[in-house]
Design an enzyme around this catalytic site. Structure first.
Site: not given
Ligand code: IVH
Length: 788
Positions: A87, A131, A330
């Site tokens: 992300l 997150k 963040k």
């Molecule tokens: S969506 C296509 N939703 O953050 C979008 N990621 O930097 C990809 N993460 O590897 C992920 N909470 O491990 C999404 N509610 C959430 C999340 C989340 C934590 C982590 C995930 C991913 C990282 C992305």
């Protein structure tokens, strides 16, 4: 629920599995169990039994498979059908506002043809999520069955962690409900609660194991564990946040609704998820969660905003490694770098010393931090932390911030080593460290201000001096009013002082004084226990009292003597000696005795104890404590001990360099060397002199009073001059055990008239046999005369 009798095992198994899956879902996903644990356990055991009886009916996804299986050699690679992206991360609110405007503009432009919008001012709807700070994984379901779990890896290829994922109770092994596509890939984050994280780390610290730096490391470390039985013991939870690849079915065209469906199919979705419109709506969500963040049971590092409409998501597409339709906003980091200015040692209520890092103040997660814990000296050594270092501070929720590592590149030249203080910073008493434990403690238990209250409470407690009516609250009040400082002051209390305290009347004051009076004649063992000497529990206190027989002998005994007390090892012996060596403690004990406390005891050391104060034992204890005697084994020390019997004789031989004990040549030279080091000659001489003194006080009985200790004897046939019972009593008095049957371990058989099969057996096993005459002679040699 119990399956009906007339159903087939297959049906019964199916019913039990469905029931167990449902209950596990209620418990681990909904946090809302409908049955007590015992009910679940019963059904689980029932299923286990049925599966054992019908191995052909065992399936890969049975709830009984949650406990982990055989360790793997390595993880297989898994190629993700749909790459697992990352992300875009934003760190301030303006950046989010810009992101939202850009999305609105793009959608407006792209949708012109489709006439989705009639103006640019329309607000975009987002699905707002937490997150989580854990480990991303992908779960693949075929026909509703979990078939594979994989880590994200580099986004294209991850590792197959199916065995570990199956142990996570919030990951359904079979999907619940209906409507799921034939192939469904679910994505989410493996996390651990802050509470479980702290708990596990504490356990690891106690077991001298390396603690995890943060919950994310714990989650990641556990999922990448080759032994799934170990992973099964980790308190992991899976939160899902999206769908990857699907086939053979359709899912909703809104992210928020997708999450609801996933929830229906058995997954855990954060209850904080909701939709919001435009920048204002999203930022309100960001603030709301930010305010709750510390209280959330899980570590989060921000929130995620995803364009809610999947159709819009598709229109927006991807940019490099990130979707254009989602963004993470963040919170200030929970880790920060700052300088360690100083280390303060704090003394806890039980005397344990904890290092506290004094830091250059720094903002961590929105809070100014200037103190952090360093756990203990071993942790400081392991992390190689020095004063002046730049260190990483981690802060999670309300827990005390901690130093997790240094930044070696930034170490100044004059960085100072951190050492355990040798004296207690509160009372100046010696600090003692158990070699087997990581905890350093102050030995000034009775006078140390930091331990004062606890020491007094322990002293008064039921198993110690048992002072009726002197509870914790009263102790606090007495200390607060400065009526007492040490336990000795208790016995100088006057009824009128006590009566003046809150919630105390004359009657209860008088009762207390009476209880104190009654406690004066307590058994020595209780008195010793009450003193709160480190490492001394009730059992050791009893053993000490029994061995030495009086307080004075204990107070003055050298270290080597404590080591001869049953079950007292090096650490305990050191703790006892250190306690009595502390002048403050001695003063308090004198105070107690002067105030009329009179511990009750035999007054003489026990014969049995005195008999263990042998030269051989002293030598081998000295060796355990560190006297340099390498190459001189226990056997040799025993031979020397038996031969010279007294230290004086041994020292004479050593000094002359003439040995007639028959031990290996050169042994005496080694002994001479050992005696020179660290004053071991004096230590041994002191011990021998003390032992000589105790021996004079001990009740009569030769040093060989129990020469048969450890031997098993058998009596057989008829004895003419004494009964079997008498013979047995004599043998037992000499330390032998008397058994009814002969074996290879039998030391001797006493065979009287017309002895039968036992005698034969003894002969066949080559066991020593003596007749009655010889037996009587043997008893006489050991001072036992039979009446004529
Ligand atoms: S969506 C296509 N939703 O953050 C979008 N990621 O930097 C990809 N993460 O590897 C992920 N909470 O491990 C999404 N509610 C959430 C999340 C989340 C934590 C982590 C995930 C991913 C990282 C992305």
């Amino acid at each position: 629920m119990t399956a009906k009798k007339d159903t087939s095992p297959a049906e019964e198994i199916k019913t039990l599995r469905d029931q167990l899956n449902q209950w596990a879902h209620e418990y681990y996903v909904l946090d809302d169990p409908s049955v007590p644990d015992s009910e679940y356990d019963r059904a689980f055991q029932q299923l286990q039994a049925l599966e054992e009886a019908h191995p052909d009916l065992v399936t890969a996804n049975s709830p009984t498979k949650r406990v982990g299986g055989k360790p793997l050699e390595k993880f297989d690679e898994v190629k993700h059908q749909v790459p697992m992206l990352s992300l875009q991360t934003l760190t301030d609110e303006d950046q989010f506002s810009a992101f939202d405007s850009r999305i609105a503009k793009q959608l407006n432009r792209k949708s012109n043809n489709l006439s989705l919008f009639d103006s640019e001012s329309v607000e975009i709807e987002y699905c707002c999520e937490l997150k989580f700070d854990g480990l991303a994984i992908s779960l693949l379901y075929e026909n509703g069955q979990l078939v594979r779990a994989a880590t994200r890896g580099d986004g294209e290829v991850g590792e197959d962690v199916t065995a570990n994922a199956m142990t996570i109770r919030s990951i359904p092994l079979e999907l619940l409900g209906k409507g799921w596509p034939r192939t469904l890939e679910v994505r989410g984050e493996v996390c651990v609660t802050k509470h479980e994280f702290e708990k596990l780390n504490k356990k690891r610290a106690d077991a001298d194991e390396r603690p995890f730096a943060n919950p994310r490391n714990l989650a990641a470390g556990s999922m990448r564990q080759l032994d799934s039985k170990l992973a099964a013991q980790r308190p992991l939870v899976f939160f899902c946040y999206g769908i990857g690849h699907i086939e053979g079915g359709r899912v909703s065209d809104r992210q928020r609704t997708r999450l609801s469906h996933l929830q229906d199919w058995g997954f855990r979705v954060a209850k904080e998820v909701k939709t919001a419109k435009g920048t204002a709506g999203c930022l309100a969500y960001f603030h709301d969660i930010g305010e709750k963040r510390d209280r959330l049971p899980y570590e989060i590092d921000g929130v995620v905003f995803k364009v809610n409409s999947i159709e819009f998501q598709d229109m927006l597409g991807f940019r490099a490694r990130e979707p254009a339709w989602a963004v993470a906003l963040k919170y200030p980091p929970s880790e920060e770098i700052t300088v360690l200015n100083e280390v303060d040692w704090q003394v806890g209520r039980t005397g344990a010393l904890t290092p506290v890092a004094k830091l250059e103040p720094v903002q961590v997660g929105g809070v100014t931090v200037s103190n952090a814990t360093l756990h203990n000296i071993d942790e400081i050594r392991r992390l190689d932390i020095r004063v002046g270092d730049s260190v990483v501070i981690y802060r999670a929720g309300d827990v005390i911030p901690k130093v997790v590592r240094t930044v070696p590149e930034r170490r100044p030249k004059d960085a100072g080593e951190i050492n355990l203080p040798t004296e207690c910073p509160v009372c100046g008493s010696e600090i003692l460290r158990a070699d087997d434990g990581v905890v350093a403690r102050c030995t000034g238990g009775l006078i140390c201000g930091a331990q004062q209250r606890e020491a007094i409470k322990h002293f008064a407690s039921r198993r110690a001096m048992d002072i009726d009516g002197l509870g914790d609250k009263l102790v606090d009040a007495l200390v607060d009013q400065e009526l007492i400082e040490t336990v000795a002051d208790l016995y100088r209390l006057k009824a009128e002082d006590v009566a003046g305290l809150e919630r105390m009347g004359e009657k209860s004051a008088a009762n207390l004084i009476e209880a104190l009076e009654a406690s004066k004649k307590t058994p020595l063992s209780r008195f010793l226990f009450a003193l709160g000497i480190l490492q001394i529990g009730e059992e050791t206190a009893k053993a000490l009292a029994e061995a030495f027989g009086e307080l004075d002998s204990i107070r003055n005994a050298p270290l080597l003597l404590f080591l001869q007390v049953p079950d007292v090892g090096g650490e305990v012996a050191k703790a006892i000696a250190a306690f009595f060596a502390e002048e403050h403690n001695e003063k308090v004990i004198d105070g107690l005795l002067n105030a009329g406390v009179e511990p009750q005891s035999n007054g003489t050391p026990s014969r049995r104890f005195v008999d263990t104060l042998t030269l051989a034992n002293f030598l081998s204890s000295a060796k355990t404590l560190g006297m340099p005697l390498s190459g001189v084994g226990t056997k040799t020390l025993e031979t020397l001990g038996r031969h010279y019997r007294h230290l004086d004789a041994l020292l004479k031989a050593v000094d002359k360099g003439e040995d007639d004990s028959g031990v290996k040549a050169g042994t005496l030279e080694k002994l001479a060397e050992g005696l020179k080091a660290d004053d071991w000659r004096k230590t041994l001489k002191d011990a021998q002199a003390y032992a000589d003194k105790l021996a004079k006080k001990a009740p009569a009985g030769g040093a060989d009073e129990r020469p048969l200790e450890g031997e098993t004897w058998v009596l057989t046939g008829t004895l003419a001059r004494l009964t079997r019972d008498q013979a047995q009593q004599h043998l037992e008095a000499l330390g032998a055990k008397v058994s009814g049957s002969v074996s290879g371990k039998t030391a001797r058989v006493v065979a009287g008239e017309s002895a039968g099969s036992k005698l034969d057996k003894a002969r066949s096993l080559d066991v020593d046999v003596i007749d009655e005459e010889e037996f009587i002679g043997f008893l006489a040699e050991h001072g036992i005369k039979l009446e004529d």
